[in-house]
Design a protein around this motif. Structure first.
Motif, PDB file in Angstrom:
ATOM      1  N   UNK A 123      -3.003  38.426  51.967  1.00 42.13           N
ATOM      2  CA  UNK A 123      -3.110  39.818  52.372  1.00 42.13           C
ATOM      3  C   UNK A 123      -2.622  40.729  51.255  1.00 42.13           C
ATOM      4  N   UNK A 124      -2.977  41.994  51.356  1.00 37.93           N
ATOM      5  CA  UNK A 124      -2.554  42.995  50.374  1.00 37.93           C
ATOM      6  C   UNK A 124      -2.818  42.526  48.954  1.00 37.93           C
ATOM      7  N   UNK A 125      -4.012  42.059  48.730  1.00 38.54           N
ATOM      8  CA  UNK A 125      -4.358  41.489  47.434  1.00 38.54           C
ATOM      9  C   UNK A 125      -4.324  42.536  46.323  1.00 38.54           C
ATOM     10  N   UNK A 126      -3.897  42.071  45.161  1.00 36.94           N
ATOM     11  CA  UNK A 126      -3.784  42.906  43.979  1.00 36.94           C
ATOM     12  C   UNK A 126      -4.683  42.357  42.877  1.00 36.94           C
ATOM     13  N   UNK A 127      -5.097  43.200  41.930  1.00 37.54           N
ATOM     14  CA  UNK A 127      -5.916  42.696  40.825  1.00 37.54           C
ATOM     15  C   UNK A 127      -5.262  41.531  40.085  1.00 37.54           C
ATOM     16  N   UNK A 128      -3.952  41.513  39.987  1.00 32.91           N
ATOM     17  CA  UNK A 128      -3.267  40.435  39.303  1.00 32.91           C
ATOM     18  C   UNK A 128      -3.305  39.114  40.066  1.00 32.91           C
ATOM     19  N   UNK A 129      -3.816  39.135  41.301  1.00 34.72           N
ATOM     20  CA  UNK A 129      -4.026  37.899  42.045  1.00 34.72           C
ATOM     21  C   UNK A 129      -5.320  37.204  41.640  1.00 34.72           C
ATOM     22  N   UNK A 130      -6.131  37.848  40.832  1.00 38.89           N
ATOM     23  CA  UNK A 130      -7.387  37.271  40.390  1.00 38.89           C
ATOM     24  C   UNK A 130      -7.139  35.981  39.621  1.00 38.89           C
ATOM     25  N   UNK A 131      -7.759  34.903  40.067  1.00 38.11           N
ATOM     26  CA  UNK A 131      -7.550  33.592  39.460  1.00 38.11           C
ATOM     27  C   UNK A 131      -8.413  32.568  40.176  1.00 38.11           C
ATOM     28  N   UNK A 132      -8.477  31.387  39.606  1.00 35.40           N
ATOM     29  CA  UNK A 132      -9.009  30.242  40.321  1.00 35.40           C
ATOM     30  C   UNK A 132      -7.852  29.617  41.093  1.00 35.40           C
ATOM     31  N   UNK A 133      -8.054  29.402  42.373  1.00 32.55           N
ATOM     32  CA  UNK A 133      -7.015  28.856  43.229  1.00 32.55           C
ATOM     33  C   UNK A 133      -7.301  27.394  43.523  1.00 32.55           C
ATOM     34  N   UNK A 134      -6.280  26.567  43.366  1.00 25.32           N
ATOM     35  CA  UNK A 134      -6.395  25.130  43.556  1.00 25.32           C
ATOM     36  C   UNK A 134      -5.438  24.657  44.639  1.00 25.32           C
ATOM     37  N   UNK A 135      -5.896  23.753  45.487  1.00 21.36           N
ATOM     38  CA  UNK A 135      -4.977  23.061  46.375  1.00 21.36           C
ATOM     39  C   UNK A 135      -4.663  21.700  45.775  1.00 21.36           C
ATOM     40  N   UNK A 136      -3.509  21.155  46.123  1.00 27.08           N
ATOM     41  CA  UNK A 136      -3.065  19.906  45.526  1.00 27.08           C
ATOM     42  C   UNK A 136      -2.155  19.151  46.492  1.00 27.08           C
TER      43      UNK A 136
END
Length: 123
Positions: free
Chosen positions: A84-97
């Protein structure tokens, strides 16, 4: 063979929300802690959040604490990340592990990774 498949990424405006999901193969899913990491262009892969096998214990990076929530459903072998409340700096490839434990904020604690899902937050 352990397989993790992320989904739910996309493009959102700043202040918006996304929910990522990670589907895990294997009968022992509930025995492992799970984590989310992200990697932006030109940056190191960084810890986002992790959850214990029972779902009762969670940890978050300071940068997302209060905005992101990690959860899991051991019946259908999934782990989710509500953002929630996403910011431009949250831009990325997200990985689960997957990890058996240890220092969960460090990527070396994880032995299996998904292929990643792109999250882009526009200004």
């Amino acid at each position: 063979q352990v397989q993790l498949v992320e989904s739910g990424g996309g493009l959102v405006q700043a202040g918006g929300s996304l929910r990522l999901s990670c589907a895990a193969s294997g009968r022992t899913f509930s025995s492992y802690a799970m984590g989310w990491f992200r990697q932006a262009p030109g940056k190191e892969r960084e810890f986002v959040a992790a959850i214990a096998w029972s779902g009762g214990g969670t940890i978050y990076a300071d940068s997302v604490k209060g905005r992101f929530t990690i959860s899991r459903d051991n019946v259908v072998n999934t782990v989710s990340l509500q953002m929630n409340s996403l910011k431009p700096e949250d831009t990325a490839i997200y990985y689960c592990a997957r990890t058996k434990g240890g220092l969960l904020r460090q990527r070396r604690a994880y032995d299996y990774w998904g292929q990643g899902t792109q999250v882009t937050v526009s200004s």
